[in-house]
Design an enzyme around this catalytic site. Structure first.
Site, mmCIF file in Angstrom:
data_model
loop_
_atom_site.group_PDB
_atom_site.id
_atom_site.type_symbol
_atom_site.label_atom_id
_atom_site.label_comp_id
_atom_site.label_asym_id
_atom_site.label_seq_id
_atom_site.Cartn_x
_atom_site.Cartn_y
_atom_site.Cartn_z
ATOM 1 N N SER A 108 0.812 -1.219 0.000
ATOM 2 C CA SER A 108 0.000 0.000 0.000
ATOM 3 C C SER A 108 0.845 1.268 0.000
ATOM 4 O O SER A 108 1.927 1.311 0.592
ATOM 5 C CB SER A 108 -0.889 0.032 1.250
ATOM 6 O OG SER A 108 -1.752 -1.069 1.270
ATOM 7 N N HIS A 161 -7.256 0.267 6.347
ATOM 8 C CA HIS A 161 -6.906 -1.144 6.543
ATOM 9 C C HIS A 161 -6.930 -1.542 8.016
ATOM 10 O O HIS A 161 -7.361 -2.637 8.354
ATOM 11 C CB HIS A 161 -5.528 -1.436 5.919
ATOM 12 C CG HIS A 161 -5.547 -1.429 4.422
ATOM 13 N ND1 HIS A 161 -6.323 -2.296 3.684
ATOM 14 C CD2 HIS A 161 -4.909 -0.650 3.514
ATOM 15 C CE1 HIS A 161 -6.145 -2.055 2.395
ATOM 16 N NE2 HIS A 161 -5.298 -1.055 2.260
#
Lengths: 446, 446, 446, 446
Positions: free
Chosen positions: B297, B373
């Site tokens: 990410s 997340h």
């Protein structure tokens, strides 16, 4: 088996023993605990798994745990009056957009969010629709369930919005799992089995249904249509499984002879109006020659109304004679006796026309089928004698049926007339027939 | 062109002439009139046709009529305060189920029913989602539109319930009309064209999307996955269109390297969490050998935070040296100079770990991707040096990327820890790195 | 690398070393052994598994084993002359049905049964079609492979019978895996990429292909059509990817501007004729206003013929002047010089009309595209100046293109005229143009 | 109706009047004329239309024109002996590839090309398959039709190559139009109606069929399977429509209890072997626990063989006693009399085992079902007493059934053994049983 044990057994059937009731209560509580978990923070991250677990637990509830379960749903997932009062106060002080939104949230029962989260599991929609179906069966004796039902109605109206329904033609290429549902659900003219169904799906028939993506093998509502050369005045020829298929090349008329809502759990969420109109469009495209779109409909309330009207009929001119004749209606096969039928026809036809046009309740037609089609903007066009001679047809309407006409250019103004002025749009012939009725003549004679 | 006419033209661009504004206002009014008709009795019977007409009229509105149109939506379809007050009073006097339902109806803006009826037309859902998209772009400067947006959120949350979304694999058998949307929407790592896309759909990649039945060729959200032999620490190898396909027979790791919400009009209705978890299930079924499910990410807020922290950094022990070194970050190609990179790494890595774990806003992580997340129950596992050396990657996070780990057994407790105690679940290595950061050492030195 | 090794390397490329040849020979033998097994009793019971094994082994053959493999196919699976002689003798003695059948079996190479059994494996058809494609490339230098090819033709003609092909429309909803084949195969007017393809599949274009069930993602042949307001006289406007879509509501003309056979392995098995006619039917159904169905076709042989005719042209009246002018044809951009073009047009147009109508080989038109369309029953209708100014178009036909007209009522008689009397059916205008040609005037002058 | 007319009517039924015969002859000629046109040049360009016309004309032929039509097919589309002789001569002089190809063409009846061209029309394959079906019914009395049949076999074998068949699972999601074909075609154990069919498609059953793309709603062959806990020894429990579904989680056995070829017109083109093996693969994938794949098969020839063997039985030791006992077999319900059954069992079981293993015709097993499964590589494993007590089952095999075992690892060697040495692969138990048979003991006793 000795007597005491028999008594015990009988009692068990009527009043479940306290043990069983306690166990049911406990099981209902367990499902509700899962529902609370689903609404919590935990539900936000493990939503799908928890929803699946809760639905599975609900589906395993014994029959006598259903009522405790709905009771808990009604009690534990309602908004707090204090929160509502506080939100209203803030809104009253300052009716801003934000305060209105806060008030809307305050009055929304957490149950709605619970239902949304249960729906996340595969097959969730079907379980929820079925839950409402079971609840509706006992709603009258549990009026406090209305709050739960209101939440169902709110969500199901959104979920089953017409924009999400697919119109599909049903024919012999349709999977058997769907076809057997037609046999099972058909409410107007029973389907006797697969051979009967096959005939109803032949080339001179059409059948359409609405489907929802979340209920893949379940029709929501379906309609059966016959393509004919002129307006049908009797339903038995349309239903005869042995009748040869007729060619559709010259058909100018589409007769809607059966429309069935399949999902009791969707009661009150109306699809029939939309289905009929879309089917008119579909058929016009496939058969540009079609000129007339009409139903051949039952008159379910006629016989009951007639019985209730006996005093007025008896009091009318020639009333005694009529009452005497009406005794024949008790004979199951009166319609097959030409002389009896010939004498009943001039009495019954005007009375039925009168019933359809004049009999009202709260200003609306008493007959529920009339209410439905007139509310859709259809007009009454023709009353048919010995039109449904099935046992059921004789019992509900003395064999009479009526055609409602769907002329797309007129539905809007018809509907407007119906809604605003409670006006029943009927053909001249029908109105004339109603005026010839025994009951209409009474005042003149007095 | 003479000077005056040029001025006129420029002015026209900035301030539309009064004529045009009046015309826009009038056109917006016309659409609103159709909306009122749709909500009336007439709408009940001619709903589909009217909805179609209203949507068509809306879609033909000139650009400058959009704002007047939403203004009218905000003004004319809100509930009446007096009705709300009356309903609240009745509920306060007797908080029965029926009175609560009546209050709920009173606070519900008629706009919601309007949106439901507009949705009935074919393609209606797409138009409504797009209407919200356009509205959101100007919401900040029109705060009174919040009420309209709240109605959108309420309905779209119901309509786009996870239970109605289909997970579909996207690959080279997918229709081009869908694939071109991926190219268009991809937000994390731009897709350079069809060849690039083809590589991303090869056998060692997986792509999944959620679709909604009412938006047939439009993905709602999609995710791109690479099947690898170990956790990826750099994104360029995953994106290289010329890299040979690798065999998946030994893959033990699935790297989620891009997740894109496609519909701005659905902002705030979260799907990412559900998509990731369902994709983990799908991949586990197809590849039973997979052990690790992790993202690679971006860290979008790191560089901006670093700049903002310069005073604190400068004030820390060895701060001057660091500030001097950080000047290299202005050079676009510093990462390709081994000595510069070698000196920056021991400074930047701990600072970034610190940023991810310790930098907060209102108690939550400052970094939006971390928030997403960690909120889903993932944990931070590994920080990667020179992991995204694209222009974009260097600019937002000095080339650093981080892996978030999705271990399904832990997501619930991780999520709980995150929500309740704002705890950031991170690997020991990452936490150790954060402790080595310049800023952590400052206090000790003072 | 030292000189000897370089030499060795070069040699290896031209003449594979004996080792490699032996290995290739051995590998080809192994595949052939599997083929024999497949034809044996064992193949009857383990057919699918054996077929799979044999095809896999074939596909792993190195390139230099292909020729030995086909040689073995040609040698080892032919019928035995003695068997044929015996069967013929029996038939000659008694030409009964049974003896004829026995003779048919005797002359049928076992290769046909081998191909049938190979086809049983999943994907077998594709491998066989590709095997023939590779074989055709070297057929001329291996004339004894004709026997193998004859067996392919026999079976593929049966398998790819029109009755088994599906006509499908290709548009932007078609899977990318099919669309990329169009880009790859297009033979008439190259497709420059996905954007170009997208334009060719827009609303004012149509693309249709035949598919075979055994080649699911592979078009067999496809055709591209433009819907226009009148007969197109130039191809660049049809191909321009930036040209705005035009409305099709007034289109009265369908222009077939490209038809491509995709499978070299099916050479000689004709589909184009059937495809064009079926597409005419499809388009007539979708667009009842269409009046004209015509191609806009290249004239691939014109320039080569013109060069070959230079002596005759030079000998004709005004021949010297013409030869001088024709020197401009060497300049790549002559068509953009108005004066040059203006002088060439009155010379080239009649010559090209003459070429199309009069130039013959064995009685049939010399031009292969003319042969194809006239053989299908089309007629020549219009010759177009500067109609294809692409590099390719200028080179093959000096920018000229011709329209062939498909009038379904006439195709049968046109075809008959073409086949029986070798008559070229052309418009009056074209025939007139041909008569004005330099070469036609020569005899008068003599 | 008077007597003469009745006689006339009767006669007409048996011998069609000359008028009708002439008319039939004429109509057959008309269709044949269209066939010739289709084979001509004209057919090349107007193929599809002409094929459609010819097939339509064929389908309208009256029943008594079928025979004349096939006679004409047999007479007029055969190769010319002179052409064959010439081609053979050329080949004999020079057996080149080209001359062999020419000879192949010479011996191929034009009928084959005719069939290929007829197949081009939509639905053509179905008509041709049906034409052969009708032809086969009268083939024995028209031996010269063999030539026509040989052409059918040649083409249908190519067209219905396994590579073109799709295996599909049949279940309750299958369209009714396919399901009704199962009811209609099932040849082994009649399906009594839709309820019966539904049970056979339940979760503990599987049904698979091969489909051909050109016959979309027509299964080519189908097989019914029961998933059980151990090898089934009786068929009635498998067929009982009221039996509750059993769980398949512990199933280790798949019993093939019915396999039906649906298309009489494809007789002699074998699919059963391939179907069984592919279904074994499909089931292994879905149920990895399955260990045993076996049939429960009828023994259609046993009773007829038993009757024919009576003299030998009578002559054997204890023969008189056996013959006396066998008289009970005439009683329809002997199997429900325990004492009779108990005495017949030790006689019949060994005789049946002997029949299955030892009774031969031309070296192959006399029983056709045994021939089929042994030829596929199955082995005989178990003989079952009172296994099919239906009327049909009692009549053909005295209620006995046998299991054939499909062990994929052994099928090849079993098949080899069967083909090469005519060896019947049977279990030890079965072979032992056969040795105990009355007929085996005879020699010892003599």
């Amino acid at each position: 088996m000795n007597a005491p044990s028999l008594l015990k057994k009988l009692l068990r059937r009527v009043v479940p023993p306290i043990d069983s009731q306690r166990s049911a209560q406990r099981k209902a509580h367990n499902v509700i605990a899962l529902c609370h978990a689903l609404l919590s923070e935990r539900g936000e991250v493990s939503g799908t798994a928890l929803a699946r677990e809760a639905l599975a637990a609900y589906e395993e509830l014994p029959a006598n745990a259903f009522k405790p379960f709905i009771n808990l749903l009604a009690d534990e997932f309602s908004p707090a009056p204090a929160d509502i009062a506080a939100a209203f106060k803030a809104y009253q002080d300052n009716p801003s957009a934000l305060n209105l939104i806060a008030l809307q949230h305050a009055v929304e029962p957490p149950r709605q969010e619970l239902f949304r989260r249960l729906n996340v599991a595969a097959g969730g929609t079907a379980v929820l629709v079925d839950m409402r179906r079971r609840m509706l069966r006992e709603l009258q004796s549990n009026p406090h369930w209305l709050a739960v039902d209101a939440d169902f109605v709110h969500l199901l109206s959104s979920w089953f919005n017409r924009g999400f329904l697919r119109l599909e033609r049903i024919d012999w290429h349709t999977p058997a799992i769907v076809l057997e549902k037609l046999i099972q659900y058909e409410a107007v003219h029973e389907i006797a089995g697969w051979q009967d169904l096959h005939r109803r799906l032949a080339n001179d028939r059409r059948c359409f249904a609405f489907f929802h993506p979340a209920l893949p093998d379940e029709p929501v509502i379906f309609i059966e249509v016959a393509l004919t050369d002129r307006i049908s005045d009797a339903v038995q020829p349309l239903l005869d499984p042995d009748k040869a298929e007729s060619s559709t090349t010259r058909s100018d008329c589409a007769i809607f002879f059966s429309i069935t809502n399949c999902q009791d759990g969707l009661r009150g969420i109306s699809f029939g109006n939309l289905l009929i109109k879309q089917v008119v469009h579909e058929l016009s495209r496939e058969f540009p020659r079609l000129k007339i779109f009409a139903t051949l409909s039952p008159i379910p309330g006629f016989r009951a109304w007639l019985d209730a009207m006996m005093p007025e009929i008896s009091a009318s001119a020639r009333g005694a004679e009529a009452v005497e004749l009406f005794k024949h209606l008790q004979e199951p096969d009166w319609f097959s006796k030409p002389d009896v039928a010939a004498r009943l026809q001039p009495l019954l036809m005007p009375l039925c026309a009168y019933y359809l046009i004049e009999a009202k309740k709260d200003g609306e037609p008493l007959d529920p089928v009339a209410r439905f089609h007139l509310g859709n903007g259809a007009s009454m066009t023709q009353l048919n004698w010995l039109s449904d001679t099935s046992k059921h047809g004789m019992k509900r309407s003395a064999g009479l049926m009526v055609n409602y006409l769907y002329r797309l250019d007129d539905v809007e103004s018809n509907h407007q007339a119906f809604v605003v002025g409670h006006r029943v749009v009927a053909s001249y012939a029908l109105k004339k027939l109603a005026r010839e009725c025994l009951l209409m003549q009474t005042p003149d004679k007095n």
